[in-house]
Design an enzyme around this catalytic site. Structure first.
Site, PDB file in Angstrom:
ATOM      1  N   GLN A  25       0.807  -1.223   0.000  1.00 45.90           N
ATOM      2  CA  GLN A  25       0.000   0.000   0.000  1.00 45.90           C
ATOM      3  C   GLN A  25       0.843   1.277   0.000  1.00 45.90           C
ATOM      4  OE1 GLN A  25      -2.691  -1.920   3.235  1.00 45.90           O
ATOM      5  NE2 GLN A  25      -3.955  -0.376   2.272  1.00 45.90           N
ATOM      6  N   ASN A 163      -1.856 -10.933   8.079  1.00 46.65           N
ATOM      7  CA  ASN A 163      -2.821  -9.869   8.326  1.00 46.65           C
ATOM      8  C   ASN A 163      -4.227 -10.280   7.904  1.00 46.65           C
ATOM      9  OD1 ASN A 163      -3.388  -6.867   8.810  1.00 46.65           O
ATOM     10  ND2 ASN A 163      -4.217  -7.183   6.754  1.00 46.65           N
ATOM     11  N   GLU A 319      -4.710  -2.370  14.087  1.00 46.07           N
ATOM     12  CA  GLU A 319      -5.199  -1.357  13.140  1.00 46.07           C
ATOM     13  C   GLU A 319      -6.479  -0.754  13.692  1.00 46.07           C
ATOM     14  OE1 GLU A 319      -5.882  -2.489   9.041  1.00 46.07           O
ATOM     15  OE2 GLU A 319      -4.009  -3.631   8.973  1.00 46.07           O
TER      16      GLU A 319
HETATM   17  C1  BGC Z   1      -6.424  -3.822   6.038  1.00 47.44           C
HETATM   18  C2  BGC Z   1      -5.703  -2.637   5.464  1.00 47.44           C
HETATM   19  C3  BGC Z   1      -6.703  -1.668   4.878  1.00 47.44           C
HETATM   20  C4  BGC Z   1      -7.602  -1.178   5.991  1.00 47.44           C
HETATM   21  C5  BGC Z   1      -8.590  -0.107   5.585  1.00 47.44           C
HETATM   22  C6  BGC Z   1      -7.715  -3.484   6.726  1.00 47.44           C
HETATM   23  O1  BGC Z   1      -8.699  -4.341   6.219  1.00 47.44           O
HETATM   24  O2  BGC Z   1      -5.567  -4.602   6.812  1.00 47.44           O
HETATM   25  O3  BGC Z   1      -4.778  -3.100   4.535  1.00 47.44           O
HETATM   26  O4  BGC Z   1      -6.087  -0.639   4.205  1.00 47.44           O
HETATM   27  O5  BGC Z   1      -8.313  -2.253   6.520  1.00 47.44           O
HETATM   28  O6  BGC Z   1      -9.371  -0.498   4.515  1.00 47.44           O
END
Ligand code: BGC
Length: 402
Positions: A25, A163, A319
């Site tokens: 990304q 991930n 995240e």
């Molecule tokens: C992923 C990322 C993605 C983010 C936002 C997650 O599903 O790990 O790669 O950019 O969400 O869409």
């Protein structure tokens, strides 16, 4: 004391504050990957290709310094299998050295790296020879993992193997059906892929443990919630529909984390489930730039779910963030999320770190429009501009240490 001072004070000393990215990304020109091939297929199933992305391949040093200067102390990034092993069995020492330099840049900046081994992309040769369901998939992944282990040294403690295996198991279908990631109604994951990912993960965990590393995978929790408005006598209730729907899309993958060193929770939004299934975002709800419901409590809900299933599992929020052009709204979202996480920590949850998605505006698996970054990037010049939210998050991190 301001609200933010009090918020920071609710976090334990040693809590890891940081941001996350993924190689494909941000790096650019990941030409040997399956995603690059997908982006350039005719007809392409994505709006635009990743191209140079935001050139973090050459600018990682600046990116890590921006993160560190803001006051953040950990960086989750992924190493790219397609670069490290561009052809079967052909490992690039130069690319391994590149990722070693990234680890060293973190150490120099006083930043703890968390390394992800597979963030949605695989080498094109791996995809072409059958992907995760080919007979040798686990063996091939482990061979790659062993090479990566060679560059981690003593500077890395935390390794995220794979991930969002739940989203990865759905990805082929997103493209078949041109559906959006996490839109209402997630496709059914391919359970053959899910099982192969789990086997690859478990094999990687044991190899990584031999090297003294702590390993886990990160799951996209969905904050499904039941709305009984359509419940009828004699028909499955919203609760029952939710349980059946959530198991293969989310909970199977949390269950599979049993016995790991930690689990990553990745949370953004929520999904309403009625007796007739998942529902679109209700009319009038605030939407983020990628069409998800604005729901900062998603991280708290993800922690609750993991604790209910795996009570003693250490958790990192690997995240969490929001796609928006309104950076003040990003701060509101993060404040709401960090409040929800603090509530859980005070309730006894073992949450050890928070990684904002994302450090940089980046390639969002199909286009660059959804801007999740704490840092904006000019895509012509690659000039970085920190947004106020980066400073805000860094200040929380610093206050927490005081
Ligand atoms: C992923 C990322 C993605 C983010 C936002 C997650 O599903 O790990 O790669 O950019 O969400 O869409």
């Amino acid at each position: 004391m301001t609200y933010d001072d009090e918020l920071a004070a609710r976090y334990p000393a040693g809590f890891l504050w940081g941001a996350a990215t993924a190689a494909h990304q941000i790096e650019g020109n990941n030409i040997n990957s399956d995603w690059w091939a997908r982006e350039h297929a005719v007809p392409a199933s994505v709006k635009e290709p990743s191209g140079d992305a935001v050139d973090s391949y050459h600018r990682f040093d600046e990116d890590i310094r921006l993160l560190a200067d803001a006051g953040l102390r950990t960086y989750r990034f992924s190493v790219e299998w397609a670069r490290i092993e561009p052809a079967p069995g052909c490992f690039s020492n130069a690319e391994l050295a590149h990722y070693r330099r990234m680890i060293e840049a973190c150490v120099t900046a006083g930043v703890e790296p968390m390394v992800t081994l597979m963030h949605f992309t695989t080498p094109q040769w791996f995809a072409q020879s059958g992907g995760w369901t080919q007979e040798r998939a686990v063996e091939l992944f482990v061979r790659y993992v062993r090479r990566v282990m060679g560059i981690l040294g003593d500077d890395v403690r935390l390794v995220c193997t794979i991930n969002e295996p739940n989203i990865a198991s759905m990805m082929a279908r997103f493209h078949d059906e041109s559906a959006d990631l996490q839109a209402a109604g997630l496709p059914e994951p391919d359970m053959a892929i899910a099982e192969a990912l789990r086997d690859a993960h478990k094999a990687a965990v044991s190899v990584l443990r031999e090297g003294g590393y702590q390993a886990g995978w990160s799951v996209a929790t969905q904050a499904f919630y039941a709305d009984a408005c359509e419940d009828r006598d004699g028909a499955p209730t919203a609760d029952e529909v939710l349980r059946a729907y959530a198991w293969p899309r989310e909970r199977w993958f949390i269950d599979a984390a049993r016995g790991d060193d930690f689990i990553g929770v990745q949370a953004y939004t929520r999904t309403r489930i009625t007796a007739s299934g998942p529902q679109p975002v209700p009319d009038g709800a605030e939407l983020t730039k990628n069409g998800w419901e604005y729901y900062p409590q998603a991280s708290g809900d993800g922690i609750d779910l993991v604790r209910a299933m795996l009570p003693d599992m250490p958790i990192y929020i690997t995240e969490n963030g929001i796609a928006t052009d309104d950076d003040a709204r990003r701060v509101d979202y993060l404040r709401g999320s960090l409040t929800a996480i603090a509530d859980r920590i005070e309730g006894g949850a073992d949450v050890r770190g928070f990684y904002c998605w994302s450090l940089l505006d980046n390639y969002e698996w199909g286009d660059f429009a959804p801007t999740f970054g704490l840092i904006a990037v000019d895509r012509e010049t690659f000039e970085r501009t920190a947004k106020p939210s980066l400073g805000w998050l860094g200040q929380i991190a610093q206050r927490c240490r005081e």
